[in-house]
Design an enzyme around this catalytic site. Structure first.
Site, mmCIF file in Angstrom:
data_model
loop_
_atom_site.group_PDB
_atom_site.id
_atom_site.type_symbol
_atom_site.label_atom_id
_atom_site.label_comp_id
_atom_site.label_asym_id
_atom_site.label_seq_id
_atom_site.Cartn_x
_atom_site.Cartn_y
_atom_site.Cartn_z
ATOM 1 N N LYS A 131 -55.108 -51.641 -37.058
ATOM 2 C CA LYS A 131 -54.480 -52.969 -37.071
ATOM 3 C C LYS A 131 -53.058 -52.927 -37.614
ATOM 4 C CE LYS A 131 -58.575 -55.841 -37.024
ATOM 5 N NZ LYS A 131 -59.436 -56.770 -37.705
ATOM 6 N N LYS A 167 -62.666 -62.315 -29.413
ATOM 7 C CA LYS A 167 -62.094 -63.643 -29.661
ATOM 8 C C LYS A 167 -60.588 -63.646 -29.463
ATOM 9 C CE LYS A 167 -64.961 -64.784 -33.573
ATOM 10 N NZ LYS A 167 -64.717 -63.790 -34.613
ATOM 11 N N LYS A 182 -64.413 -54.453 -25.206
ATOM 12 C CA LYS A 182 -65.382 -55.462 -25.627
ATOM 13 C C LYS A 182 -64.820 -56.866 -25.424
ATOM 14 C CE LYS A 182 -66.669 -55.992 -29.926
ATOM 15 N NZ LYS A 182 -67.100 -55.932 -31.306
HETATM 16 P P1 AMP Z 1 -66.320 -60.989 -34.539
HETATM 17 O O1 AMP Z 1 -66.057 -61.684 -33.237
HETATM 18 O O2 AMP Z 1 -65.677 -59.637 -34.603
HETATM 19 O O3 AMP Z 1 -66.028 -61.879 -35.740
HETATM 20 O O4 AMP Z 1 -67.878 -60.657 -34.582
HETATM 21 C C1 AMP Z 1 -68.879 -61.575 -34.960
HETATM 22 C C2 AMP Z 1 -70.229 -61.002 -34.535
HETATM 23 O O5 AMP Z 1 -70.340 -60.987 -33.082
HETATM 24 C C3 AMP Z 1 -70.453 -59.545 -34.973
HETATM 25 O O6 AMP Z 1 -71.811 -59.413 -35.384
HETATM 26 C C4 AMP Z 1 -70.212 -58.727 -33.724
HETATM 27 O O7 AMP Z 1 -70.963 -57.522 -33.702
HETATM 28 C C5 AMP Z 1 -70.668 -59.673 -32.606
HETATM 29 N N1 AMP Z 1 -69.867 -59.425 -31.382
HETATM 30 C C6 AMP Z 1 -68.533 -59.592 -31.274
HETATM 31 N N2 AMP Z 1 -68.116 -59.308 -30.018
HETATM 32 C C7 AMP Z 1 -69.232 -58.924 -29.325
HETATM 33 C C8 AMP Z 1 -69.460 -58.497 -27.976
HETATM 34 N N3 AMP Z 1 -68.471 -58.427 -27.088
HETATM 35 N N4 AMP Z 1 -70.722 -58.189 -27.598
HETATM 36 C C9 AMP Z 1 -71.741 -58.273 -28.495
HETATM 37 N N5 AMP Z 1 -71.602 -58.660 -29.791
HETATM 38 C C10 AMP Z 1 -70.359 -59.000 -30.206
#
Ligand code: AMP
Length: 349
Positions: free
Chosen positions: A136, A220, A217
């Protein structure tokens, strides 16, 4: 005289002690709207665990971790709005505040207090070694100090709530190891203070890829969101994004993530939304067009109930704030006790 079942001495002596519920922590960062990957990979399993008899002995602790959103360039009004929106979506999806402690991280000031105490237990080199920090910080002109120390804040998030289990994907494994190391070091040096957490594989191993680039992946913070299905996307946006999903040119509907990442991602989404096995979802589907329509309709059906509940809840932001205030008050009881233990152990009055 033979003892009766109501004899307290007998009950205490003969019934095995009920173990306290396993505490499992999940943090969601308000850096963008929640998407289908968040839902299938993290939120739905968490909601299902609330009622699954097999995991009945698990207590969920769910935090919208707004302080983490400040570690990179941010807009104050967006972070505030996203924090409320994410909490509203979590409630709409079915997070039940009677069974899950749901709160906003910054409303539990013990997070920042423990963060500082743990900074005094963590080496500069340890923080600097974190792969996510390097990634980052790479190429940034202004790197916030909080980006370096963010894994220590995450350690405080985990230790504060006596967490037993943290569902972690590959990207968070190094941070969890740091948390375990810091907890063990603190306990060894200052006396038994923290529960040492363990990482668990997310109960559902969905890893949803970006529709526009199935090599990455679904995230957000994706640049334009063209390949990201947000949970509040209206049906026509879902249809448009799925229709434009990248596939390949051989036209064969089959599940093979290495050779056909785009098609396999669509099949995985369809399977996750319909409760099927991704390898079986291609049966009866003979073209990419058919596959895409099936995916779009399955996603729309999956999102419809939560969008309905979200619309109702969003009309009552005061009610959501009340739930969050109660969640923070509840979280602070345990957090206050943990900080008091840590303060005493480390040498504060
Ligand atoms: P974040 O969006 O990084 O704050 O992740 C929040 C939760 O969503 C975490 O437990 C991640 O492992 C899960 N997560 C985020 N993106 C994905 C994705 N593309 N597929 C599956 N799980 C996800």
């Amino acid at each position: 005289m033979s003892p009766t079942i109501t004899d307290p001495a007998v009950c205490t002596a003969s019934s095995p002690a009920v173990p306290p519920p396993v505490r499992r922590l999940t943090g969601i960062k308000p850096t963008g709207p929640l998407h289908l990957g968040n839902y299938l990979g993290a939120i739905r399993p968490m909601v299902e665990a609330q009622t699954d008899p097999a995991t009945g002995a698990t207590h969920g602790v769910v935090a919208v971790v707004d302080l983490h959103a400040l570690t990179v360039e941010h807009r104050p009004h967006e972070v505030r709005a996203l924090t409320l929106e994410q909490a509203t979506v979590l409630l709409a999806v079915g997070v039940d505040p009677r069974r899950t402690t749901l709160f906003v991280q910054s409303q539990v000031p013990e997070h920042t207090e423990l963060h500082y105490l743990l900074e005094c237990t963590t080496g500069y080199g340890e923080a600097q070694r974190m792969i996510q920090f390097k990634q980052k910080a790479d190429g940034q002109r202004h790197v916030r100090l909080s980006l370096l120390t963010y894994p220590v804040l995450m350690t405080a998030d985990i230790l504060l709530h006596d967490t037993d289990e943290v569902p972690v994907g590959d990207d968070q494994r190094q941070h969890l190891e740091l948390a375990r190391g810091v907890a063990e070091r603190f306990n060894n040096r200052y006396g038994d203070t923290f529960t040492v957490p363990r990482g668990v594989n997310p109960p559902f191993a969905a890893r949803i890829m970006d529709l526009a680039d199935p090599a990455v992946k679904m995230e957000k913070s994706a640049a334009d969101g063209a390949g990201v299905i947000y949970l509040l996307d209206p049906p026509d946006a879902v249809r448009r994004k799925v229709k434009r999903a990248v596939t390949d040119s051989d036209g064969e509907v089959c599940y093979d993530p290495d050779r056909k990442p785009g098609v396999s991602n669509l099949m995985e989404i369809l399977a996750a939304c319909t409760g099927a096995d991704p390898r079986q979802t291609g049966h009866g589907i003979t073209s990419y067009g058919q596959l895409k329509s099936a995916v779009a309709e399955a996603v729309i059906d999956t999102l419809a109930p939560l969008q309905r509940r979200h619309r109702a809840l969003a009309r009552e932001p005061g009610q959501v704030q009340e739930v969050l205030a109660a969640g923070a008050a509840n979280a602070r009881e345990r957090a206050g006790a943990t900080v008091a233990r840590a303060r005493r152990a480390i040498g504060l009055l």
